[in-house]
Design an enzyme around this catalytic site. Structure first.
Site, mmCIF file in Angstrom:
data_model
loop_
_atom_site.group_PDB
_atom_site.id
_atom_site.type_symbol
_atom_site.label_atom_id
_atom_site.label_comp_id
_atom_site.label_asym_id
_atom_site.label_seq_id
_atom_site.Cartn_x
_atom_site.Cartn_y
_atom_site.Cartn_z
ATOM 1 N N ASP A 1 43.041 53.729 36.855
ATOM 2 C CA ASP A 1 42.101 53.018 35.988
ATOM 3 C C ASP A 1 40.712 53.647 36.087
ATOM 4 O O ASP A 1 39.706 52.958 36.310
ATOM 5 C CB ASP A 1 42.056 51.535 36.355
ATOM 6 C CG ASP A 1 41.412 50.681 35.264
ATOM 7 O OD1 ASP A 1 41.339 51.158 34.116
ATOM 8 O OD2 ASP A 1 40.997 49.545 35.546
ATOM 9 N N MET B 1 42.728 40.722 36.788
ATOM 10 C CA MET B 1 43.499 40.438 37.985
ATOM 11 C C MET B 1 42.812 39.494 38.961
ATOM 12 O O MET B 1 43.469 38.860 39.770
ATOM 13 C CB MET B 1 43.836 41.742 38.720
ATOM 14 C CG MET B 1 44.765 42.672 37.957
ATOM 15 S SD MET B 1 46.401 41.984 37.668
ATOM 16 C CE MET B 1 47.068 41.966 39.323
ATOM 17 N N LYS C 1 37.063 41.208 46.731
ATOM 18 C CA LYS C 1 37.892 41.043 45.537
ATOM 19 C C LYS C 1 39.003 40.067 45.866
ATOM 20 O O LYS C 1 39.787 40.288 46.783
ATOM 21 C CB LYS C 1 38.467 42.369 45.061
ATOM 22 C CG LYS C 1 39.331 42.202 43.810
ATOM 23 C CD LYS C 1 39.556 43.506 43.081
ATOM 24 C CE LYS C 1 40.266 43.272 41.755
ATOM 25 N NZ LYS C 1 40.404 44.497 40.953
ATOM 26 N N VAL D 1 35.449 39.320 41.714
ATOM 27 C CA VAL D 1 34.752 40.042 42.775
ATOM 28 C C VAL D 1 33.504 39.255 43.158
ATOM 29 O O VAL D 1 32.713 38.871 42.288
ATOM 30 C CB VAL D 1 34.366 41.464 42.345
ATOM 31 C CG1 VAL D 1 33.614 42.181 43.478
ATOM 32 C CG2 VAL D 1 35.595 42.266 41.945
ATOM 33 N N GLY E 1 37.765 40.088 36.318
ATOM 34 C CA GLY E 1 38.660 41.002 35.634
ATOM 35 C C GLY E 1 39.971 40.302 35.343
ATOM 36 O O GLY E 1 40.146 39.114 35.635
ATOM 37 N N LEU F 1 30.151 38.405 41.389
ATOM 38 C CA LEU F 1 29.653 39.653 40.823
ATOM 39 C C LEU F 1 30.315 39.998 39.501
ATOM 40 O O LEU F 1 29.718 40.655 38.654
ATOM 41 C CB LEU F 1 29.865 40.807 41.819
ATOM 42 C CG LEU F 1 29.124 40.692 43.153
ATOM 43 C CD1 LEU F 1 29.507 41.854 44.069
ATOM 44 C CD2 LEU F 1 27.614 40.662 42.936
ATOM 45 N N GLY F 2 31.561 39.591 39.333
ATOM 46 C CA GLY F 2 32.248 39.914 38.088
ATOM 47 C C GLY F 2 33.689 39.442 38.106
ATOM 48 O O GLY F 2 34.252 39.122 39.157
#
Length: 414
Positions: A130, A19, A37, A22, A17, A14-15
């Site tokens: 965040d 860190m 995640k 996901v 980042g 899904l994406g």
């Protein structure tokens, strides 16, 4: 894709980042889709960090609120850590703002609901750290859902144990002054970030911008945003004042709780709809003026010393500058032009996410990340430049022999 973490089968990515990644995944135990995640393996620094991560993930999992994405489970597998969360279909608020910016009334109502959600979490002892539009999901039913709630707090556990040179948690454009300055934060930092989002929705542009990380940080800590009523004369002064209060540099001058901010937003919404009992109608907004880049340059001073280790990706190539000379004022007498002995040098291992950024030391081009730089002890101006990303610049103090990793997350221009 036939990959698993724990009992969860990966369906699709899904994406990504700084860190981790996901995924959309399937939980066969109860036959439902979840969002999984997975922390990057290089972020898993020690058994103590893993234990703390899992403990805090489960603590956050006890949050129960209709506007917070639920955490179901946390575990360890394949040398890393994962968190299983509620899977939702919707549109991130940043896309809503970009494609169909809500009017003032809708913006106030969204901010009010987010403020109440933050108030609930803060009373449970959880600070998000965040808050940004991409972490706020608008569902098909028009409901607000805060995602990654507390994940920033979990990830910050690592920073509390070991200094991450070159990294500051949070998203620069929405960070509070205390985050920028590396100070401890509480719920009022989240409310500042919410104020930035509200300003963006109401005015049509962000209150703090710049062409580099340093310029953005200068704007956040020193700049005064233009009053919303001066940008859009249709906006009530009371709403403009409310937004500016939420953006106060001093946390003591902001709203102290999400409940206080929500109450003020409710009053502003009522005032906006008050004249003759009429509902608000679409109106032409005042054109947004481009914010002049922040004046001056704020240099983030980072301590790079032995014993302080970055947890980012390790460089996979080496290009040591064997002839680096000491910076002005730090060179030993009579030794400014001769090559330095290896024993006198500190190895600064510079990497970036994404890689391939040009590295400048005291304005001299050294190469591209990842790269190893052998430098005499002293203070340097370090700059990273990558097309499509905000320039990163800082003063770096090198004061120990041996190897020191420096991992820098570059932020895309928005």
């Amino acid at each position: 894709m036939d990959a698993h973490y724990g009992r969860y089968r990966i369906v699709e990515e899904l994406g990504k980042g700084a860190m981790g990644v996901v995924y959309k995944a399937h939980d066969p135990q109860i036959d439902r889709m979840i969002a999984l995640k997975v922390l990057r393996p290089d972020r898993v620094t020690s058994d103590a960090f893993v234990a703390r991560f899992l403990k805090e993930a489960r603590a956050i999992g006890r949050l129960s609120h209709p506007h917070i994405v639920t955490i179901y489970d946390a575990g360890e597998d394949q040398g890393t850590i994962y968190i299983a969360m509620e899977y939702l279909e919707g549109v991130p608020l940043n896309e809503v703002i970009r494609n169909d910016r809500p009017d003032a009334a809708r913006s106030i109502d969204l901010a009010r609901r987010i403020a109440l959600t933050l108030d609930y979490a803060h009373r449970q002892g959880i600070v998000h750290r965040d808050i940004k539009p991409s972490n706020i999901l608008i569902t098909a039913e028009g409901q607000v859902k805060l995602t990654d709630f507390g994940i920033a707090r979990i990830e910050e556990a690592a920073a509390g144990q070991e200094t991450q040179a070159g990294e500051i948690l949070g998203t620069p454009l929405y960070m509070s002054p205390e985050q920028v300055m590396g100070q401890s934060v509480d719920g009022r930092s989240d409310l500042f970030s919410l104020g930035v989002i509200l300003y963006e929705m109401v005015v049509g542009r962000r209150p703090f911008t710049g062409d580099s990380i340093a310029a953005i940080f200068h704007a956040i800590t020193r700049g005064t945003p233009e009053a919303p009523e001066q940008v859009d004369p249709f906006l009530p002064k009371s709403l403009s004042g409310l937004i500016l209060k939420s953006l106060a540099k001093d946390p003591a001058e902001r709203f102290q709780t999400g409940e206080q901010m929500a109450a003020a937003l409710a009053e502003a919404l009522a005032a906006l709809k008050a004249p003759a009992g009429k509902t608000t109608t679409p109106r032409k907004r005042a054109s947004s003026r481009r914010l002049v880049p922040a004046f001056g340059l704020l240099l983030v001073v980072l301590l790079v010393a032995g014993g302080y280790w970055a947890m980012g990706r390790q460089p996979n190539s080496s290009a040591v500058d064997k002839t680096a000379s000491a910076p002005p004022g730090n060179a030993a007498p009579g030794n400014t032009a001769t090559p330095l002995q290896a024993a006198e040098l500190s190895l600064l291992k510079v990497s970036s996410e994404p890689p391939g950024a040009d590295i400048y030391v005291n304005e001299g081009h050294k190469g591209r990340t990842p790269m190893d730089l052998a430098l005499p002890q002293g203070k340097y101006e370090l700059r990273l430049d990558l097309e499509g990303y905000l320039e990163w610049q800082a003063q770096v103090q090198v004061d120990a022999e041996g190897e020191t990793p420096l991992n820098i997350t570059l932020w895309p221009k928005q």
